[in-house]
Motif scaffolding. Structure first.
Motif, PDB file in Angstrom:
ATOM      1  N   GLY A  43      -7.265   4.145 -11.890  1.00 34.83           N
ATOM      2  CA  GLY A  43      -7.542   5.576 -11.831  1.00 34.83           C
ATOM      3  C   GLY A  43      -8.134   6.200 -13.070  1.00 34.83           C
ATOM      4  O   GLY A  43      -8.161   7.426 -13.186  1.00 34.83           O
ATOM      5  N   LEU A  44      -8.623   5.380 -14.001  1.00 36.74           N
ATOM      6  CA  LEU A  44      -9.252   5.918 -15.211  1.00 36.74           C
ATOM      7  C   LEU A  44     -10.726   5.549 -15.252  1.00 36.74           C
ATOM      8  O   LEU A  44     -11.137   4.530 -14.692  1.00 36.74           O
ATOM      9  N   GLY A  45     -11.492   6.378 -15.951  1.00 38.97           N
ATOM     10  CA  GLY A  45     -12.872   6.063 -16.268  1.00 38.97           C
ATOM     11  C   GLY A  45     -12.983   5.804 -17.754  1.00 38.97           C
ATOM     12  O   GLY A  45     -11.992   5.899 -18.499  1.00 38.97           O
ATOM     13  N   PRO A  46     -14.185   5.509 -18.232  1.00 42.28           N
ATOM     14  CA  PRO A  46     -14.368   5.226 -19.661  1.00 42.28           C
ATOM     15  C   PRO A  46     -13.966   6.389 -20.560  1.00 42.28           C
ATOM     16  O   PRO A  46     -13.341   6.173 -21.599  1.00 42.28           O
ATOM     17  N   GLU A  93     -14.142  13.908  -6.553  1.00 38.70           N
ATOM     18  CA  GLU A  93     -12.989  13.849  -5.663  1.00 38.70           C
ATOM     19  C   GLU A  93     -11.683  13.469  -6.343  1.00 38.70           C
ATOM     20  O   GLU A  93     -10.624  13.821  -5.862  1.00 38.70           O
ATOM     21  N   ASP A  94     -11.754  12.735  -7.448  1.00 35.04           N
ATOM     22  CA  ASP A  94     -10.524  12.199  -8.026  1.00 35.04           C
ATOM     23  C   ASP A  94     -10.254  12.668  -9.451  1.00 35.04           C
ATOM     24  O   ASP A  94      -9.301  12.230 -10.074  1.00 35.04           O
ATOM     25  N   GLY A  95     -11.101  13.541  -9.986  1.00 32.12           N
ATOM     26  CA  GLY A  95     -10.888  14.065 -11.331  1.00 32.12           C
ATOM     27  C   GLY A  95     -11.319  13.147 -12.446  1.00 32.12           C
ATOM     28  O   GLY A  95     -11.194  13.495 -13.615  1.00 32.12           O
ATOM     29  N   VAL A  96     -11.824  11.951 -12.132  1.00 30.25           N
ATOM     30  CA  VAL A  96     -12.298  11.023 -13.160  1.00 30.25           C
ATOM     31  C   VAL A  96     -13.703  11.454 -13.567  1.00 30.25           C
ATOM     32  O   VAL A  96     -14.575  11.640 -12.728  1.00 30.25           O
ATOM     33  N   ASP A  97     -13.911  11.633 -14.867  1.00 32.27           N
ATOM     34  CA  ASP A  97     -15.193  12.107 -15.383  1.00 32.27           C
ATOM     35  C   ASP A  97     -16.101  10.916 -15.670  1.00 32.27           C
ATOM     36  O   ASP A  97     -16.274  10.499 -16.812  1.00 32.27           O
ATOM     37  N   PHE A  98     -16.646  10.339 -14.610  1.00 40.15           N
ATOM     38  CA  PHE A  98     -17.519   9.178 -14.747  1.00 40.15           C
ATOM     39  C   PHE A  98     -18.560   9.198 -13.648  1.00 40.15           C
ATOM     40  O   PHE A  98     -18.232   9.241 -12.465  1.00 40.15           O
ATOM     41  N   GLU A  99     -19.823   9.165 -14.074  1.00 40.48           N
ATOM     42  CA  GLU A  99     -20.955   9.152 -13.155  1.00 40.48           C
ATOM     43  C   GLU A  99     -21.712   7.840 -13.358  1.00 40.48           C
ATOM     44  O   GLU A  99     -22.480   7.700 -14.306  1.00 40.48           O
ATOM     45  N   PRO A 100     -21.486   6.870 -12.468  1.00 42.61           N
ATOM     46  CA  PRO A 100     -22.148   5.580 -12.636  1.00 42.61           C
ATOM     47  C   PRO A 100     -23.621   5.655 -12.275  1.00 42.61           C
ATOM     48  O   PRO A 100     -24.045   6.504 -11.501  1.00 42.61           O
ATOM     49  N   TYR A 101     -24.377   4.753 -12.848  1.00 41.69           N
ATOM     50  CA  TYR A 101     -25.779   4.574 -12.497  1.00 41.69           C
ATOM     51  C   TYR A 101     -25.882   3.475 -11.441  1.00 41.69           C
ATOM     52  O   TYR A 101     -24.896   2.792 -11.149  1.00 41.69           O
ATOM     53  N   ALA A 105      -3.592  13.597 -12.950  1.00 39.41           N
ATOM     54  CA  ALA A 105      -2.927  12.324 -13.242  1.00 39.41           C
ATOM     55  C   ALA A 105      -3.748  11.226 -12.578  1.00 39.41           C
ATOM     56  O   ALA A 105      -4.264  11.421 -11.465  1.00 39.41           O
ATOM     57  N   PRO A 106      -3.910  10.083 -13.233  1.00 36.73           N
ATOM     58  CA  PRO A 106      -4.685   9.009 -12.616  1.00 36.73           C
ATOM     59  C   PRO A 106      -4.029   8.539 -11.325  1.00 36.73           C
ATOM     60  O   PRO A 106      -2.799   8.471 -11.233  1.00 36.73           O
ATOM     61  N   GLN A 107      -4.870   8.234 -10.359  1.00 38.67           N
ATOM     62  CA  GLN A 107      -4.399   7.739  -9.066  1.00 38.67           C
ATOM     63  C   GLN A 107      -5.030   6.386  -8.796  1.00 38.67           C
ATOM     64  O   GLN A 107      -6.240   6.221  -8.982  1.00 38.67           O
ATOM     65  N   VAL A 108      -4.247   5.437  -8.360  1.00 40.79           N
ATOM     66  CA  VAL A 108      -4.777   4.124  -8.012  1.00 40.79           C
ATOM     67  C   VAL A 108      -5.800   4.298  -6.895  1.00 40.79           C
ATOM     68  O   VAL A 108      -5.583   5.036  -5.945  1.00 40.79           O
ATOM     69  N   ASN A 109      -6.933   3.634  -7.038  1.00 38.79           N
ATOM     70  CA  ASN A 109      -7.976   3.652  -6.023  1.00 38.79           C
ATOM     71  C   ASN A 109      -7.924   2.306  -5.308  1.00 38.79           C
ATOM     72  O   ASN A 109      -8.250   1.274  -5.905  1.00 38.79           O
ATOM     73  N   GLU A 110      -7.507   2.320  -4.074  1.00 41.08           N
ATOM     74  CA  GLU A 110      -7.320   1.074  -3.323  1.00 41.08           C
ATOM     75  C   GLU A 110      -8.631   0.302  -3.128  1.00 41.08           C
ATOM     76  O   GLU A 110      -8.632  -0.929  -3.145  1.00 41.08           O
ATOM     77  N   ASP A 111      -9.739   1.021  -2.929  1.00 39.05           N
ATOM     78  CA  ASP A 111     -11.030   0.338  -2.770  1.00 39.05           C
ATOM     79  C   ASP A 111     -11.430  -0.385  -4.053  1.00 39.05           C
ATOM     80  O   ASP A 111     -11.914  -1.519  -4.017  1.00 39.05           O
TER      81      ASP A 111
END
Length: 177
Positions: A115-118, A26-34, A132-138
């Motif tokens: 708004g960034l991942g690793p 949804e946000d373009g950040v390439d991060f899949e947490p476990y 562009a990174p977007q602040v995630n309020e949650d």
């Protein structure tokens, strides 16, 4: 000492990873947490494959997520006698990318909130031309709850981590065969 067998996330990481799971795609950040750390055996198998060095184990890492190509985000257990949440967060990419992305979990929470991942923090590649990174309020609320004294911008977090651990890339490459 950080027990090898403990694979449960600290509460702050669990909360942030639950939000990140809901954001995949949804946000373009390439991060899949476990949902928990990789096992010791899985971590050792990965680290040996990543370095090409069968003499190593993965005891210095607690892997908690990956990017879309299989690069891993992990705690790097480099600070003797310190708790897991006080250890730096690193990224070891599938194409040899490396980077210390945050000095500890508190800083990492603010990096995610910004708004960034690793992967984005560790590499100089642009994810998409119009991204562009977007602040995630949650995630910002989680960072505020668990790490109110660590608030900083993503660029400042990344720069601080790089200053503290300038030899991380050389250290990792030196382990490779």
């Amino acid at each position: 000492m950080i027990p090898q067998e403990d694979r449960q996330f600290p509460a702050a990481l669990a909360a942030a990873m639950a939000v990140r799971l809901a954001c995949i795609g949804e946000d373009g950040v390439d991060f899949e947490p476990y949902v928990s750390f990789l096992s010791a055996d899985e971590t050792t198998d990965w680290f040996r494959a990543w370095t090409g060095n069968g003499d190593l184990d993965g005891d210095a890492f607690r892997v908690f997520g990956q990017d879309g190509t299989g690069g891993y985000a992990a705690f790097w257990l480099v600070r003797p006698g310190r708790e897991l949440v006080e250890q730096p967060i690193v990224f070891l990419g599938s194409e040899g990318e490396t980077g210390v992305v945050a000095g500890d979990l508190g800083a990492f929470l603010w990096l995610l909130a910004d708004g960034l991942g690793p992967w984005e923090a560790a590499t100089s590649y642009e994810p998409e031309p119009d991204w562009a990174p977007q602040v995630n309020e949650d995630l910002a609320a989680i960072a505020q709850q668990y790490a109110p004294g660590c608030q900083a911008s993503a660029p400042a977090i990344i720069a601080d981590a790089a200053r503290e651990f300038p030899d991380f890339d050389d250290t990792m490459i030196g382990l490779c065969r």
